[in-house]
Each structure stands twice: as structure tokens, then as C-alpha cells.
Design an enzyme around this catalytic site. Structure first.
Site, PDB file in Angstrom:
ATOM      1  CD  GLU A   1      36.509  29.471  42.487  1.00  0.00           C
ATOM      2  OE1 GLU A   1      37.535  29.901  41.972  1.00  0.00           O
ATOM      3  OE2 GLU A   1      35.688  28.767  41.873  1.00  0.00           O
TER       4      GLU A   1
ATOM      5  CD  GLU B   1      32.190  31.297  40.535  1.00  0.00           C
ATOM      6  OE1 GLU B   1      32.853  30.561  39.767  1.00  0.00           O
ATOM      7  OE2 GLU B   1      32.686  32.224  41.196  1.00  0.00           O
TER       8      GLU B   1
HETATM    9  C1  BGP Z   1      35.925  30.276  39.099  1.00  0.00           C
HETATM   10  C2  BGP Z   1      35.958  31.756  39.321  1.00  0.00           C
HETATM   11  C3  BGP Z   1      35.237  32.580  38.313  1.00  0.00           C
HETATM   12  C4  BGP Z   1      35.158  31.968  36.952  1.00  0.00           C
HETATM   13  C5  BGP Z   1      34.939  30.502  36.890  1.00  0.00           C
HETATM   14  C6  BGP Z   1      35.159  29.874  35.540  1.00  0.00           C
HETATM   15  O1  BGP Z   1      37.175  29.748  39.445  1.00  0.00           O
HETATM   16  O2  BGP Z   1      35.459  32.106  40.587  1.00  0.00           O
HETATM   17  O3  BGP Z   1      35.730  33.880  38.387  1.00  0.00           O
HETATM   18  O4  BGP Z   1      35.562  32.633  35.889  1.00  0.00           O
HETATM   19  O5  BGP Z   1      35.726  29.807  37.816  1.00  0.00           O
HETATM   20  O6  BGP Z   1      36.537  29.804  35.292  1.00  0.00           O
HETATM   21  P1  BGP Z   1      37.192  30.205  33.920  1.00  0.00           P
HETATM   22  O7  BGP Z   1      36.727  31.586  33.667  1.00  0.00           O
HETATM   23  O8  BGP Z   1      38.654  30.104  34.137  1.00  0.00           O
HETATM   24  O9  BGP Z   1      36.673  29.225  32.946  1.00  0.00           O
END
Ligand code: BGP
Length: 493
Positions: free
Chosen positions: A189, A383
Site C-alpha cells: 500500500e 487483500e
Molecule cells: C491494510 C494492510 C493490512 C491490514 C488491512 C486491514 O491496510 O495492508 O496490513 O491489516 O489493511 O486493516 P486493519 O488491520 O487496520 O483493519
């Protein structure tokens, strides 16, 4: 039609800093993630204070040996339980296993001339385990875990010298694993540099004279570093592919008012396309000149940068997709909600997760079409998932039908996009196992197919339990996405 292509890469994702634990073990150094704290008075609808880290906070955390206050220090103990975890993912039928390597484990301060051999041996064991089950490793070189020493000494990526240290780190990975890992991602990201600046680039606001300038300079250094390591990877293994990655903030105009539509265009350009235009098309887009002028940002370039960006572009474009956002020319008049890495405006047509993230499966079809139309290179969803509080019922089961529903609806829209002609090579759901939340360091914001018995205070047996979604995803993969139906219960007790 509406089918997933043969050889489609199904799998799940995780990140070292949210999963490994083993804080400072085996020669590891402190990472930016090791200072991120859990706050039990957390306001789930406003997570902004978790994104701002001060020098004072870093200093306190550095002298605090406590593990539980900083949940990424313990993660889910993947460091010691990786064999069981990888076996469970193999049981689900994963074709690809996405994980990241912790930079500060391999180069504890970032400045060593040689990598930490114990760290390389650990990642060697992980890759061996993945290979054992015939899965393909997908490795993120940098996923929110740069050595903290580089923050303290250089204000993170704001300093150009960090490029060289990062290249030394990446080069050591390619030398050791370049022949065994076919898919890489340079920066997780990369547009996080603007929204979750500290964890993404290590830039601390109170250390900057001109914060916005440092944010964009840091991102520029990451672009150059990504180009350099793409070049190096191809020298080591011409068949290996380096992807770029953004958090895709698909956004809609709040109304059909031209001002709102223009705002949507600008948000899309500044928050999304800037990054992919540079990394896929190989040069800075014109609209950023105007943005930089208006915001008094002057990127410092070195002579080699232009050619590097042009020559070593990404082989594929990967992205995370959780939510869609809303753009308005008069945002102050509208209700806001939290979203991935930043806040956005409320969309009255969408439902939200308990953390206010707006759920929009059709937005994923839009996103896939939109990105493929623009770039015409293979896409990879690395993701996508739902953060929710799961409970273990009296029979020891986790019946996460809400997660199945979220994933099913997104996969249906992916099928539509495939029929639209989009070239999509894989899908790694976030996350394979429950891990510590990136944004809030909570454990109770769970995404996995596999439950990990651990609470927000770091208490629990760490036992892994297959959720209902585990069996559902197993069926999805076995049918190559043909069978998305869910009939309760999948797990016969
Ligand atoms: C993205 C990241 C991840 C992840 C996901 C969910 O921004 O690449 O590492 O964790 O989002 O976010 P969160 O864990 O803050 O809910």
C-alpha cells in the site's frame, strides 16, 4: 462465462509485523510496528490518533520492555507456529501464500553491511514449508515494518540514503530466495505514505519542517527504490515478477454536481492514480505538478531517477480492496466515517462494518475494470476481507457467516469483472489467520479463516481453530470459484 481462469492463484495474506511476534529475538531489531500501541478506550469510528505517532511516543515505547502494551510485539506467534499455520492454509487448498519479511529482523538497524543469518534461516524455513505443500510464495518486501533506527536517525524515507539501505536488504532477499519466489511486492500500500505516514514511511510529523514535503519526498524515494529492486530482481531471476501495490480507495461523487465529480476525479488522482501512474506508466503524471505547486511541495530529483522510473516499472498491479469512499466539494456538511487508512464520507447506499468501513462488492467490479482499462497489465487482489468480532460458541465453533457473505459477494463481482475482460491473476484474502490489526493493534478485529485464541490484552492459548469460513473457502478453491454457495453448517460437529 463467469469463470475464474485455470491456474488462478487462490490464497490468503498476512504481514510479518502483525503475525510473527518474537520481539527482538534472534538478533531482530526494533521496527516501526513495535511502537504501535493498543488503547482500550479506542473510538472505533475515529482511528486517526492511531495514525499519528510522535517522537515522544517513540521514546517512551523504546524504553518500555512490556510486550502486551504493543501487540505487534507478540503478534500471533507465527515465528514459532508457522509450520502449523502453513499446514492449515494448505488444508484450505491455498495455491499461493502471501506473507512479508520483516526488514528489521534481517537488518536490525537498517545500516548493517551484512544480513542477520538467523533471520534469513527463518524465512528459508517458511518458504520450504510453503513449497512442501506445492503452494507459491508471494512475498512483500516492505509491509509497515522499517527499522525504527532509520526513523530516529533519518526521519525514515524522507532521507534519500534510506534507498541504498533498502536495496541492500532487498538484494539479500533476492540472493537467497530469488529463484524460489516467483511473485514479489515492493511496498505494501505505497499510497499509505500520505495517509498512514509513520508506519508506511517512518516520517514523524514533529521532526519535519515541512511535513507534506517530507511525505511526498519519502514516497518519491520509495518509487526510486522500487524501480531499483525491480531491476535487481530481474537480473537475479528474469522470470520473477515484481508488483506494485496500492490501497485502492475507489471513490464516488457525493452527488452529480460537477464540483463533486471534479472532487472525485482529484481524489482518485491524488490518492490512487499518482502511485500507479508512476509505477506502471513510469513517469509522474501532469496533474501532480499542479498539486505540488498548489501545496508548495518541491520534489528533489537526482539525475538517475527519471530513467529508473521509466525503465523498471511494475510487472503486475496489486491492490487491497476493503471499502469504497465518497468525494464531495463541501465535505464539512456531510457525515464522516472511518475507512482503510483514512476517514471518508458516508455513503447512504452502503452498509458498514463495526469499524465504519463501508462494504461495497460492486465497487470491486468497478475498480477492476477501472484499473485494467487504464493500465492493461495483469491485476492481483492481494487483500480483501471483513474485520469483525468473532465469538466461539458453546460447541467450540466460530460461525462467521457475515464474513462468508462479504467474501462471496466480492467474489461474485470478481466473476463479473472477469467476464468484462479484466486480466486478474490471483486473489489473496485478508487474512489467512487472525492477526493483530494494522490500524488499531486490536486482536478483536478479526479477518482470518482461522481463529487465533488471543485477546486484545495478549491473553489466550494461541490455539488455532478453523472457522466456518475455512470450510467454505476450501470449497471455493476446490471448485476454482465455481461453487460459492454456503449451506450451514459446513463444519459437522
Ligand atoms: C491494510 C494492510 C493490512 C491490514 C488491512 C486491514 O491496510 O495492508 O496490513 O491489516 O489493511 O486493516 P486493519 O488491520 O487496520 O483493519
Amino acid at each position: 462465462m463467469n469463470e475464474f481462469p485455470k491456474g488462478f492463484l487462490w490464497g490468503g495474506a498476512m504481514a510479518a509485523c502483525q503475525a510473527e511476534g518474537a520481539y527482538l529475538q534472534d538478533g531482530s531489531g526494533m521496527a516501526v510496528s513495535d511502537v504501535s500501541f493498543f488503547d482500550n478506550k479506542l473510538d472505533r469510528q475515529d482511528l486517526s490518533k492511531h495514525r499519528d505517532i510522535t517522537t515522544q511516543h517513540i521514546q517512551t515505547a523504546m524504553t518500555d520492555a512490556e510486550i502486551r502494551r504493543y501487540p505487534k510485539r507478540h503478534g500471533i506467534d507465527f515465528y514459532h507456529r508457522y509450520a502449523e499455520d502453513i499446514a492449515l492454509c494448505a488444508e484450505m487448498g491455498f495455491k499461493v501464500f502471501r506473507f512479508s519479511i520483516k526488514w528489521s529482523r534481517v537488518f536490525p538497524t537498517g545500516e548493517e553491511s551484512e544480513p542477520n543469518q538467523e533471520a534469513l534461516a527463518f524465512y528459508d524455513r517458511i518458504i520450504t514449508e510453503i513449497e512442501k505443500y506445492g503452494m507459491t510464495p508471494l512475498v512483500t518486501v516492505s509491509h509497515f515494518e522499517m527499522p525504527l533506527a532509520l526513523v530516529n536517525r533519518y526521519n525514515g524515507w524522507a532521507d534519500r540514503r534510506v534507498i541504498e539501505m533498502f536495496c541492500r536488504y532487498a538484494n539479500s532477499l533476492f540472493t537467497h530466495f530469488g529463484q524460489r519466489v516467483p511473485y514479489w511486492i515492493s511496498f505494501n500500500e505505497i499510497n499509505g505514505g500520505r495517509f498512514a505516514t509513520f508506519k508506511s514511511t517512518g516520517v514523524v510529523e514533529d521532526k519535519s519542517e515541512n511535513y507534506l514535503q517530507d511525505c511526498y519526498q519519502a514516497v518519491h524515494h520509495q518509487f526510486v527504490a522500487a524501480a531499483k529492486i525491480t531491476k535487481r530482481l530481474h537480473e537475479v531471476n528474469p522470470d520473477a515478477q515484481m508488483g506494485c501495490m496500492i490501497a485502492r480507495f475507489t471513490t464516488y461523487a457525493a452527488t452529480s454536481k460537477p464540483d463533486d465529480v471534479l472532487q472525485m476525479l482529484h481524489d482518485d488522482q491524488y490518492d490512487n492514480f499518482f502511485y500507479t501512474d508512476v509505477m506502471v506508466r513510469g513517469k509522474y503524471p501532469g496533474y501532480m505538478n499542479r498539486f505540488f505547486r498548489d501545496h508548495h511541495v518541491k520534489i528533489e530529483w537526482q539525475e538517475e531517477d527519471k530513467a529508473l522510473l521509466q525503465q523498471y516499472t511494475a510487472d503486475y498491479l496489486s491492490f487491497s480492496y476493503y471499502v469504497s469512499n465518497v468525494s464531495s466539494a463541501s465535505p464539512d456538511k456531510l457525515a464522516a466515517t472511518d475507512s482503510n487508512l483514512k476517514k471518508t464520507l458516508k455513503n447512504p447506499y452502503l452498509e458498514s462494518s463495526a469499524w465504519g468501513w463501508q462494504i461495497d462488492p460492486k465497487g470491486l467490479r468497478y475498480t477492476l475494470n477501472n484499473l485494467y482499462d487504464r493500465y492493461q497489465i495483469p491485476l492481483f487482489i492481494v487483500e480483501n476481507g471483513l474485520g469483525a468480532e468473532d465469538t466461539v460458541d458453546g460447541a467450540g465453533r466460530i460461525v462467521d457467516t457475515y464474513r462468508i457473505d462479504y467474501l462471496k459477494k466480492h467474489l461474485e463481482q470478481i466473476k463479473e469483472a472477469l467476464t468484462d475482460g479484466v486480466d486478474l491473476i490471483g486473489y489473496t484474502a485478508w487474512s489467512s489467520l487472525d492477526v493483530v490489526s494494522s490500524g488499531t493493534s486490536e486482536m478483536s478485529k478479526r479477518y482470518g479463516f482461522i481463529y487465533v485464541d488471543l485477546d486484545d490484552e495478549g491473553r489466550g492459548s494461541l490455539k488455532r481453530i478453523r472457522k466456518e469460513s475455512f470450510y467454505w473457502y476450501q470449497q471455493v478453491i476446490a471448485s476454482n470459484g465455481e461453487n460459492l454457495t454456503y449451506q450451514e453448517p459446513m463444519l459437522k460437529s
